[in-house]
Design a protein around this motif. Structure first.
Motif, PDB file in Angstrom:
ATOM      1  N   SER A 200       0.632  -0.997   0.002  1.00  0.00           N
ATOM      2  CA  SER A 200      -0.007   0.041  -0.029  1.00  0.00           C
ATOM      3  C   SER A 200       0.951   1.280  -0.047  1.00  0.00           C
ATOM      4  CB  SER A 200      -0.976   0.134   1.201  1.00  0.00           C
ATOM      5  OG  SER A 200      -0.182   0.018   2.321  1.00  0.00           O
ATOM      6  N   ALA A 201       0.251   2.222  -0.672  1.00  0.00           N
ATOM      7  CA  ALA A 201       1.057   3.743  -0.762  1.00  0.00           C
ATOM      8  C   ALA A 201       1.250   4.186   0.706  1.00  0.00           C
ATOM      9  CB  ALA A 201       0.321   4.493  -1.380  1.00  0.00           C
ATOM     10  N   ASN A 202       0.130   4.025   1.643  1.00  0.00           N
ATOM     11  CA  ASN A 202       0.394   4.365   3.134  1.00  0.00           C
ATOM     12  C   ASN A 202       1.698   3.871   3.696  1.00  0.00           C
ATOM     13  OD1 ASN A 202      -1.851   5.974   2.911  1.00  0.00           O
ATOM     14  ND2 ASN A 202      -3.311   4.393   3.963  1.00  0.00           N
ATOM     15  N   ALA A 203       1.701   2.414   3.854  1.00  0.00           N
ATOM     16  CA  ALA A 203       2.827   1.626   4.179  1.00  0.00           C
ATOM     17  C   ALA A 203       4.063   2.064   3.742  1.00  0.00           C
ATOM     18  CB  ALA A 203       2.304   0.170   4.211  1.00  0.00           C
ATOM     19  N   ARG A 204       4.283   2.130   2.373  1.00  0.00           N
ATOM     20  CA  ARG A 204       5.651   2.652   1.820  1.00  0.00           C
ATOM     21  C   ARG A 204       5.972   3.985   2.267  1.00  0.00           C
ATOM     22  NH1 ARG A 204       6.673  -0.431  -2.892  1.00  0.00           N
ATOM     23  NH2 ARG A 204       7.293   1.309  -4.358  1.00  0.00           N
ATOM     24  N   PHE A 205       5.016   4.750   2.280  1.00  0.00           N
ATOM     25  CA  PHE A 205       5.322   6.173   2.596  1.00  0.00           C
ATOM     26  C   PHE A 205       5.949   6.325   4.083  1.00  0.00           C
ATOM     27  CE2 PHE A 205       4.130  10.558   4.121  1.00  0.00           C
ATOM     28  CZ  PHE A 205       5.039  11.484   3.450  1.00  0.00           C
ATOM     29  N   LEU A 206       5.172   5.295   4.941  1.00  0.00           N
ATOM     30  CA  LEU A 206       5.521   5.323   6.555  1.00  0.00           C
ATOM     31  C   LEU A 206       6.793   4.705   6.582  1.00  0.00           C
ATOM     32  CD1 LEU A 206       2.023   4.600   8.254  1.00  0.00           C
ATOM     33  CD2 LEU A 206       3.375   6.816   7.991  1.00  0.00           C
ATOM     34  N   SER A 207       7.155   3.563   5.854  1.00  0.00           N
ATOM     35  CA  SER A 207       8.181   2.715   5.923  1.00  0.00           C
ATOM     36  C   SER A 207       9.542   3.814   5.632  1.00  0.00           C
ATOM     37  CB  SER A 207       8.496   1.751   4.969  1.00  0.00           C
ATOM     38  OG  SER A 207       7.651   0.871   5.246  1.00  0.00           O
ATOM     39  N   LEU A 208       9.487   4.808   4.546  1.00  0.00           N
ATOM     40  CA  LEU A 208      10.533   5.861   4.143  1.00  0.00           C
ATOM     41  C   LEU A 208      10.663   6.792   5.283  1.00  0.00           C
ATOM     42  CD1 LEU A 208       9.571   6.238   0.320  1.00  0.00           C
ATOM     43  CD2 LEU A 208      11.377   4.900   1.311  1.00  0.00           C
TER      44      LEU A 208
END
Length: 341
Positions: A200-208
């Motif tokens: 998901s875009a949410n998880a990818r953004f938070l991971s970064l």
């Protein structure tokens, strides 16, 4: 993974003297190393590196090492090389860094006969059976069989020669093994690796954003502010000492003391700005602009966490911007640590 079986290929290097390192790793679903119909072979210093695929695992065979400890010491260097490929290719490897314990058979001929029926082993000698998913350092002159599982279906190709070139580039640095021992950078790379496995875009953004948070130093505020906070803490402790221990009032003061003490450190926003600026200032002309963007994107992260959405924002574009900042900071930090700076 399906039922385990023995890989019939002998795990030996061309030179049968010394020790060989077997280092297996997997890639994220949807990724694969291409052009590996035959193992890719390259050399670094006096070592021979062979990269191949065996039943869903990619395996580096490295040798020849003068002793077992030298082979084990090479594991973090090889991992650092894979992390360099992660940074530049988006290649997402998963590997265990702890080598397995190895017990050699006393009679290699008898051992082969004993297991030939149950494991369908072909060959006349057997010195050791390895767990195919774990690193191993073994005598290069030994007859080795590897216990592995069924292959994993992968699809996105990465040229094996390019990946090996990135790894060789890191091995040429003075101290690549320091990438593993540097705690903050190790955690940041693990988080960046996890980014490629998120859907998901949410998880990818938070991971970064977590990558940047992990790298950000815990800097203290100006001395005058720190001294004022120390006085407030001392006053709060005095008030705490006047009430009954373990009472509600005592715990309220204890919480206040912790909160006040925490204020000696700069805000995470400030630490992120300083991290990007200080890391990139010497090598990146966009350092100032990137540090400003990093803070803005961190604010966006806060809105996402607290509100559950970011109205009016294109999270896909935010991921692209944040990934570029993270890449530049990780690359610069990587070179600094591996170079002993």
């Amino acid at each position: 993974m399906g039922v385990n079986r023995l890989d019939q290929e002998k795990e030996t290097m061309p030179d049968n003297k010394g020790y060989t390192l077997r280092f297996p790793f997997r890639l994220a679903p949807g990724q694969k190393l291409s052009n590996l119909d035959e193992p890719y072979v390259c050399e670094h210093s006096d070592l021979n590196l062979k990269l191949g695929e065996q039943r869903g695992l990619y395996v580096f065979s490295v040798g020849v090492f003068p002793d077992e400890e030298a082979g084990k010491a090479f594991i973090p260097k090889l991992w650092a090389g894979l992390m360099w490929a992660l940074l530049h290719q988006g290649l997402s490897p998963e590997a265990n860094l702890l080598p397995q314990d190895i017990t050699y058979t006393e009679d290699s001929w008898e051992a082969a006969r004993n297991v030939s029926k149950s494991l369908r082993l072909k060959g006349e000698k057997l010195d050791v059976i390895l767990n195919g998913s774990l690193p191993a350092v073994y005598g290069s002159d030994k007859d080795v069989r590897v216990l592995t599982g069924h292959p994993v279906s992968l699809s996105l190709g990465f040229p094996a020669d390019k990946t090996s070139a990135f790894i060789s580039e890191v091995l040429a640095l003075p101290h690549p093994e320091c990438i593993v021992t540097n705690g903050k950078l190790k955690v940041a790379l693990d988080l960046y690796n996890a980014f490629f496995r998120e859907t998901s875009a949410n998880a990818r953004f938070l991971s970064l954003n977590m990558v940047i948070e992990a790298l950000a130093p815990s800097d203290l505020k100006h001395k005058c502010v720190a001294e004022a906070i120390d006085r407030w803490v001392a006053e709060a402790k005095k008030l705490q000492g006047a009430v009954q221990t373990d009472s509600e009032e005592w715990h309220a003061y204890d919480s206040l003391i912790r909160e006040i003490g925490f204020r000696k450190e700069k805000s995470i926003r400030s630490s992120i700005r300083n991290l990007v600026l200080s890391t990139l200032r010497a090598s990146d002309p966009d350092a100032v602009d990137l540090s400003r963007q990093a803070v803005q994107l961190y604010d966006l992260r806060s809105r996402l966490v607290h509100d559950g959405h970011v109205q009016g924002e294109d999270l896909g574009q935010a991921v692209t911007k944040m990934r570029e900042i993270v890449f530049r900071v990780l690359r610069a930090s990587f070179i600094q640590v591996a170079s002993g700076e």
